[in-house]
Design an enzyme around this catalytic site. Structure first.
Site, PDB file in Angstrom:
ATOM      1  N   HIS A   1       0.804  -1.216   0.000  1.00 10.46           N
ATOM      2  CA  HIS A   1       0.000   0.000   0.000  1.00 10.46           C
ATOM      3  C   HIS A   1       0.838   1.267   0.000  1.00 10.46           C
ATOM      4  O   HIS A   1       0.341   2.326  -0.414  1.00 10.46           O
ATOM      5  CB  HIS A   1      -0.955   0.009   1.204  1.00 10.46           C
ATOM      6  CG  HIS A   1      -2.146  -0.866   1.024  1.00 10.46           C
ATOM      7  ND1 HIS A   1      -2.129  -2.215   1.287  1.00 10.46           N
ATOM      8  CD2 HIS A   1      -3.397  -0.591   0.585  1.00 10.46           C
ATOM      9  CE1 HIS A   1      -3.322  -2.735   1.029  1.00 10.46           C
ATOM     10  NE2 HIS A   1      -4.107  -1.775   0.591  1.00 10.46           N
ATOM     11  N   GLY A   2       2.054   1.210   0.455  1.00  9.36           N
ATOM     12  CA  GLY A   2       2.833   2.436   0.418  1.00  9.36           C
ATOM     13  C   GLY A   2       4.113   2.352   1.212  1.00  9.36           C
ATOM     14  O   GLY A   2       4.311   1.461   2.049  1.00  9.36           O
TER      15      GLY A   2
END
Length: 472
Positions: free
Chosen positions: A324-325
């Site tokens: 996700h990041g």
């Protein structure tokens, strides 16, 4: 180009008419047209990154051919591994390089990063199309799929514009064969697609964007807010991210139906889940199953000694978080869900809830309702980690929840009404494929519902927010 933009409102009808009226007689012509409009759609954001998606597509397509040519020889494995490494390296440079450099500098260089950072823009949707391309080469190597020799088909599979930048992450075994055969216009399917688009737009415009205004304000000044305000903001962020991401998926799936293409379902009423395991079977299904099939099961899954089950569970959730990041908060979010999931899988209760929710009943039992509320509360705590800028901020936010003070109410009533409409519609149609998967025979009632949602969106429209998952 955003789904909730004027540009897309003009783009979609034009593409639809050309697709069925001009290019319908030839599969290859349709596929070429899909590639062209998909590259136009993606290049609308930044044309320079078209070269990146083309390179990724070319590498995965070429690796499939080389694997086929050298089947059962060591070179096939070399090609397979090389393609995986190359794709992940590209993803790593764009998405994670600066994060690792900054983390290293903070540990060993007193935070100095002079001349070390690339400061490059993260290409929209790179995680989505990279994983989609990788699924193809992995399945070819595992002999679950015959490689395609048609490069246009393959480029259409990777770049198909409805799901290009935020999924669902399609498997080559499902989507690629659909570009190999003629598509015919199906009126019933197209109508259902339009309903799903409308529902996705409602969740984005009415629910997600209005919740975002409240959430952004509270998170921006959280240290001075009351505990009740912080709790409500946390709950509204849960609905914001769901309305935003599942709304995008609904629009993507509905749009695909207009072109005779069926995409996998990506959300299945996750906030009605009765435990965390069921939540992960219903939330971002395309990513969850991707990690299950290509990481968790190859590691041994749950059919290994308990110590390895623990390892595999943490690996899968930490990877999901990191996907996700590039922030420690996402890793913490993944670890938090791993801790919630472990007791279920170690006790063999992770498959307890695989049937429909409250089947044959209008309402859940008190026991089911209690489990749903508990699961939602745990998921919402996790979203605080996900939303925060740092682990320190998330911890500070959590410590302030018991505090007293004046409740911030601006926009809260409207958000509550829109969320309630969404929950009621999805509960009533929970056995369907989306919130407007109607079984209403009366055309008058159906159209009254459609127009009511449109009117609500008109009055609910605020500053258009970009989709949250574009950053991933």
């Amino acid at each position: 180009m955003l789904f909730n933009s004027i540009e897309f409102a003009l783009f979609l009808p034009a593409v639809f008419l050309l697709y069925w009226l001009v290019f319908r007689r030839s599969v290859r012509a349709q596929n070429l047209f899909v590639v062209a409009v998909s590259y136009l759609f993606y290049g609308w954001w930044d044309w320079r990154f078209l070269f990146l998606i083309a390179f990724t597509s070319l590498c995965s397509w070429g690796s499939g051919l080389l694997i086929e040519r050298h089947r059962n020889r060591p070179v096939a494995k070399i090609v397979h591994v090389s393609n995986i490494v190359l794709n992940l390296a590209i993803l790593g440079v764009f998405k994670y390089y600066d994060f690792f450099v900054t983390s290293f500098a903070n540990l060993f260089l007193n935070g100095r990063t002079d001349g070390l950072l690339l400061n490059i823009i993260l290409p929209v949707g790179i995680s989505f199309y990279t994983f989609q391309a990788l699924s193809y080469s992995i399945d070819v190597y595992r002999e679950k799929l015959e490689p395609t020799h048609d490069i246009v088909q393959f480029f259409a599979f990777v770049s198909f514009f409805p799901q290009l930048v935020a999924g669902p992450i399609e498997r080559a075994t499902n989507l690629l064969p659909q570009f190999a055969k003629p598509r015919t216009f199906d009126y019933a399917q197209a109508v259902d697609g339009m309903r799903q688009i409308l529902w996705g737009l409602f969740k984005k415009i009415a629910v997600a964007d209005n919740c975002a205004a409240y959430v952004d304000y509270v998170y921006g000044s959280y240290a001075s807010q009351s505990g009740s305000t912080l709790a409500i903001a946390a709950v509204l962020f849960a609905f914001q991210i769901y309305g935003d991401f599942s709304g995008y998926s609904d629009i993507a799936i509905g749009t695909s139906k207009l072109f005779g293409i069926k995409l996998m379902r990506n959300f299945n009423n996750p906030y009605f889940s009765r435990d965390i395991a069921e939540f992960w079977r219903r939330w971002h299904i395309s990513l969850t199953t991707w990690f299950r099939d290509y990481v968790y099961i190859p590691l041994g899954g749950s059919r290994v000694p308990k110590a390895k089950v623990v390892r595999n569970t943490f690996v899968i959730f930490l990877l999901s978080g990191f996907w996700h990041g590039a922030n420690w908060t996402f890793l913490a979010w993944g670890a938090f869900h791993a801790l919630l999931f472990l007791p279920l899988i170690l006790s063999g209760r992770n498959r307890k809830y695989t049937s429909g929710i409250a089947e044959g009943r209008a309402l859940p039992t008190w026991s089911e309702a209690g489990r749903m509320l508990l699961t939602f509360a745990l998921v919402t705590i996790g979203w605080i980690l996900f939303r925060a800028d740092s682990i320190g901020q998330a911890w500070h936010y959590l410590t302030l929840l018991p505090g007293r003070g004046v409740l911030y109410t601006e926009g809260l009533a409207a958000c509550s009404v829109y969320v309630l409409i969404m929950l009621v519609m999805e509960w009533v149609h929970r056995a369907g494929n989306h919130g407007l998967d109607l079984r209403i025979r009366s055309a008058a009632i159906r159209y009254l519902l459609y127009y009511s949602l449109i009117v609500i969106m008109f009055f609910a429209y605020s500053n258009s927010e970009t989709f949250i998952y574009f950053q991933f």
